[in-house]
Design a protein around this motif. Structure first.
Motif, PDB file in Angstrom:
ATOM      1  N   SER A   1       0.826  -1.191   0.000  1.00  0.00           N
ATOM      2  CA  SER A   1       0.000   0.000   0.000  1.00  0.00           C
ATOM      3  C   SER A   1       0.868   1.252   0.000  1.00  0.00           C
ATOM      4  O   SER A   1       2.053   1.218   0.319  1.00  0.00           O
ATOM      5  N   ARG A   2       0.222   2.384  -0.361  1.00  0.00           N
ATOM      6  CA  ARG A   2       0.961   3.646  -0.394  1.00  0.00           C
ATOM      7  C   ARG A   2       1.459   4.019   0.993  1.00  0.00           C
ATOM      8  O   ARG A   2       2.570   4.516   1.150  1.00  0.00           O
ATOM      9  N   ARG A   3       0.637   3.759   2.017  1.00  0.00           N
ATOM     10  CA  ARG A   3       1.069   4.087   3.384  1.00  0.00           C
ATOM     11  C   ARG A   3       2.282   3.261   3.772  1.00  0.00           C
ATOM     12  O   ARG A   3       3.218   3.772   4.390  1.00  0.00           O
ATOM     13  N   SER A   4       2.276   1.981   3.413  1.00  0.00           N
ATOM     14  CA  SER A   4       3.421   1.129   3.738  1.00  0.00           C
ATOM     15  C   SER A   4       4.670   1.603   2.996  1.00  0.00           C
ATOM     16  O   SER A   4       5.781   1.582   3.538  1.00  0.00           O
TER      17      SER A   4
ATOM     18  N   ALA B   1       8.118   2.760   4.746  1.00  0.00           N
ATOM     19  CA  ALA B   1       9.411   2.155   4.414  1.00  0.00           C
ATOM     20  C   ALA B   1      10.403   3.217   3.956  1.00  0.00           C
ATOM     21  O   ALA B   1      11.580   3.190   4.329  1.00  0.00           O
ATOM     22  N   ASP B   2       9.929   4.179   3.143  1.00  0.00           N
ATOM     23  CA  ASP B   2      10.805   5.262   2.694  1.00  0.00           C
ATOM     24  C   ASP B   2      11.312   6.083   3.867  1.00  0.00           C
ATOM     25  O   ASP B   2      12.483   6.479   3.913  1.00  0.00           O
TER      26      ASP B   2
END
Length: 773
Positions: A2-5, A9-10
């Motif tokens: 997902s975008r949140r994940s 991570a970034d």
């Protein structure tokens, strides 16, 4: 994922990059001590209030004025240090003693009294540094005298100064250095993610960069520590450029997460249709985002405007005698306002439109603004070129005038001494072009020469538009306008050089090859060779392509043009050039303007201020060997089949423009005028394709390095250490990047196999191409 994940991570990887970079620089800082500055040699970053450097008895030193200062890197955090100072009182006997007071960061250190004609080494205890900053300022205040033969106010002579950390604990960096170290990690990671690398690749790349900086801090602390924040600022500008370009021309996500190949084309929905399995790259390190080929000019233009932005950073950090021209700042400010207005439109209205509509409108408006700014800046730089001196013109004009007076074009004594100096060394055909005008007013002829060059620039642009059937009001047409805004072109006009005539001749030669008029193409290349020798490299392209009529045209052109030169100038000048001048104008030089492979290597063994012939034979041979291998690689890439009217053929031809400037022993920065051809061919080749984001970023960086500035845009003639030596070769790095992009594009177009190379035999390929047509 997902975008949140992905964001989480970034964030974690960026934090890891910041911590790792700070730790590496801390390790390098711990190994940097003690430090010693030789005052009078490569000390421009550190001293103020001193007189010019002097030498006596084999040592260099500087006289202080009444108030002088030495800036040294801050000692380890919370620790004091020992300052060691070798002080001389060079006043003759009978003069008063030297009285000097020293302080560090505003805190008194002590006072010294030194009798005339004496020298001493003094030691002072420096308290822990306070506040943020890269340096601790050592102030030296003294009485002064003026001698009968030297009216300057002279204080004391400083030979060298040393700084040693007290062994009271680990040598931890100051808060200033730790903050910039963490910033290097964060911005380095953000930049590499911005150009399309995966998180792992970005972390690895940032770690390698931080390790390189840390190594420099440990090995050459006085040459690297004062400039760490400039390196971070450069990364920040890179981040600003790539994210602005991505905002104005958003990359296209694709299903294929591997690297982009040149045969991936835009579909109706803006996604890529894969034309086969990617052959190059590691999909785990490159994200599946592509840039539309028609948007590449936006990336190139924005990257090019980072040059004056970095000049502003350098000037704010204390750099002197450099800076963006006033007209450049005005055009840049107008462009910034235009882009800000475009951003305001997007926030107020644009984002309410369907994504495809606002994306097209945004990128189109941005391209129009950037093309308009390019034309305005090109106009300003051309006007500025008319105001400058024309040193190269006067060499040619005076040489032709000397011949007209009964002398010779060539001064053999000057050629033998240093043919890289201001000396006439071109073929008689070139000198013949000046012969009708040598007894007229030179200033007026220089003006006409510049006007002619400006016309030739316009003629080249017109020829390129007509050759490819481009419309001015199109993405490809706007891209060509952006490519014309490169400093080498206007420097050619300013110096009174001939590179724009050469560019037009070689552009017309490409047009002739496309139209199967090989004889004319060869004649045009012969004409260019008699202006500058290095277009002879195109003979290798003719051989690789089996264009034998072009070779015949070259021979015919050389015969006709040289016969004309003999008829006008006489055989004696031709004989002198062929037998005495030509054999003596080889070799390379470390002079800053020489941006070839050989010149780059020479600068690590001789200073960039040396304009004479480089005498280290082993290094010169190494440069020639590497250049030969690079040239051979270009010839191999030219072997692969390509239709004459295709952009692939233009790319193969364009890479020889790069080889002309890169692999010869010496080529000045204004020779890079020819690089318009490979850049233009690349934009045309990719305009209907999707280009991998890393490749687009590499091309944009290459254009920024080549297009903006000249030797003196970021360098004032003072060598401050290894970063200066490396930095003055910035256009060489741009050419390396351009060569890499050209090679990658040609390789991705058709991966070579043994059967390909067998089919590349010229006569077999010619038969096949004729059958296809």
């Amino acid at each position: 994922m997902s975008r949140r994940s992905t964001y989480r991570a970034d964030l974690l990887l960026a934090l890891a990059a910041a911590l790792l970079a700070a730790a590496l620089i801390a390790i390098g800082f711990g190994r940097a001590w003690p430090m010693r500055l030789d005052v009078g040699a490569a000390d421009a970053r550190f001293v103020s209030g001193f007189h010019a450097s002097q030498s006596a008895n084999g040592i260099s030193y500087r006289w202080t004025t009444a108030s002088a200062a030495i800036a040294l890197p801050q000692p380890p955090a919370g620790q004091g240090a020992i300052l060691t100072l070798r002080l001389m009182n060079g006043r003759p006997l009978g003069q008063p003693d030297l009285h000097m007071q020293l302080s560090a960061g505003g805190q008194p250190l002590g006072a010294v009294v030194l009798a005339p004609s004496y020298e001493r080494v003094y030691h002072f205890l420096i308290p822990p540094a306070r506040g943020l900053g890269w340096a601790t300022s050592i102030a030296l205040r003294s009485d002064t005298v003026s001698l009968p033969d030297d009216p300057r106010p002279l204080g004391g002579g400083v030979d060298w100064v040393g700084l040693e950390a007290l062994p009271t604990g680990p040598a931890l960096p100051s808060a200033w250095l730790l903050l910039w170290g963490a910033g290097l990690g964060l911005l380095g990671y953000a930049l590499m993610r911005g150009i399309g690398l995966s998180g792992r690749a970005a972390l690895a790349g940032t770690s390698a960069l931080a390790g390189l900086v840390a190594l420099g801090v440990a090995a050459r602390p006085l040459e690297v520590l004062p400039f760490v924040h400039r390196i971070v600022a450069l990364l920040g500008l890179g981040c600003a450029a790539i994210w602005l370009a991505r905002a104005l021309a958003p990359p296209v996500p694709t299903e294929d997460q591997g690297p982009a190949t040149s045969d991936q084309r835009l579909g109706t929905e803006g996604s890529a249709r894969a034309g086969g399995t990617p052959r190059f790259g590691l999909s785990s390190f490159v994200l599946g985002r592509r840039v539309r080929g028609r948007d590449l000019p936006i990336y190139l233009a924005i990257a090019g405007w980072m040059g004056p932005a970095f000049q502003i950073v350098m000037v704010a950090d204390g750099a002197q005698n450099i800076g963006a021209a006033e007209g450049t700042l005005w055009v840049g400010a107008a462009l910034a306002l235009g882009l800000a207005g475009l951003g305001g439109w997007y926030l107020l209205r644009g984002r309410r439109l369907p994504r495809e509509q606002w994306t097209k409108t945004l990128s189109g408006a941005a391209l129009a603004l950037l093309a308009g700014a390019a034309v305005a800046h090109l106009g300003y730089m051309t006007w500025y070129a008319f105001q400058r001196q024309g040193p190269d013109f006067w060499i040619l004009f005076k040489g032709a005038r000397e011949w007209a007076r009964g002398g010779s074009l060539y001064s053999m004594d000057e050629i033998i001494t240093n043919h890289f100096g201001h000396v006439f060394k071109v073929p008689p055909f070139y000198g013949m072009l000046f012969a009708p005008f040598v007894f007229q007013d030179g200033e007026r002829i220089l003006l006409y020469h510049r006007m002619l060059n400006t016309i030739l620039l316009g003629a080249t642009a017109l020829a390129w538009y007509r050759m490819w059937g481009l419309r001015l009001l199109s993405a490809a047409g706007a891209g060509m306008l952006i490519l014309l805004n490169i400093r080498p072109m206007t420097d050619t006009i300013a110096f009174g050089q001939i590179d724009l005539a050469l560019l037009l001749a070689l552009t017309l030669a490409l047009w002739a090859l496309r139209e199967e008029r090989d004889l004319l193409a060869g004649v045009l290349v012969a004409f260019g060779t008699l202006l500058k020798i290095y277009p002879v490299l195109l003979l290798a392209f003719f051989v690789a392509k089996g264009r034998w009529r072009a070779l015949a045209g070259f021979a015919l052109g050389m015969l006709l043009f040289n016969a004309l030169a003999v008829a006008v100038m006489g055989w004696e000048m031709q004989r002198v050039y062929l037998t005495e001048v030509l054999p003596r104008i080889g070799g390379t030089t470390s002079w800053v303007e020489n941006q070839t492979i050989s010149g780059f290597l020479a600068r690590f063994f001789a200073p960039p201020t040396a304009s004479d012939i480089f005498r280290n034979r082993a290094v010169a041979l190494l440069g020639l060997a590497i250049s030969g291998l690079v040239g051979l690689g270009g010839c191999v890439l030219a072997l692969w089949p390509a239709r004459p009217r295709s952009t692939g053929f233009a790319l193969q031809y364009g890479q020889f423009m790069l080889l002309m400037v890169l692999v010869v022993p010496a080529a000045w920065m204004h020779y890079e005028t020819l690089l318009f051809l490979p850049f233009a061919a690349l934009l045309l080749h990719e305009r209907e394709r999707l280009v991998g984001l890393p490749r687009a970023a590499a091309l944009a960086t290459s254009f920024a390095l080549i297009s903006y500035g000249n030797p003196w845009s970021f360098y004032d003639g003072t060598v401050m250490g290894i970063l200066t030596v490396a930095g003055v070769s910035y256009k060489f790095y741009g050419m390396l990047l351009l060569g890499g992009v050209l090679a990658a594009t040609l390789l991705a177009e058709r991966a070579p196999t043994w059967s390909d190379l067998a089919q590349a035999v010229p006569w077999r390929r010619r038969v096949a191409l004729r059958a296809e047509r």
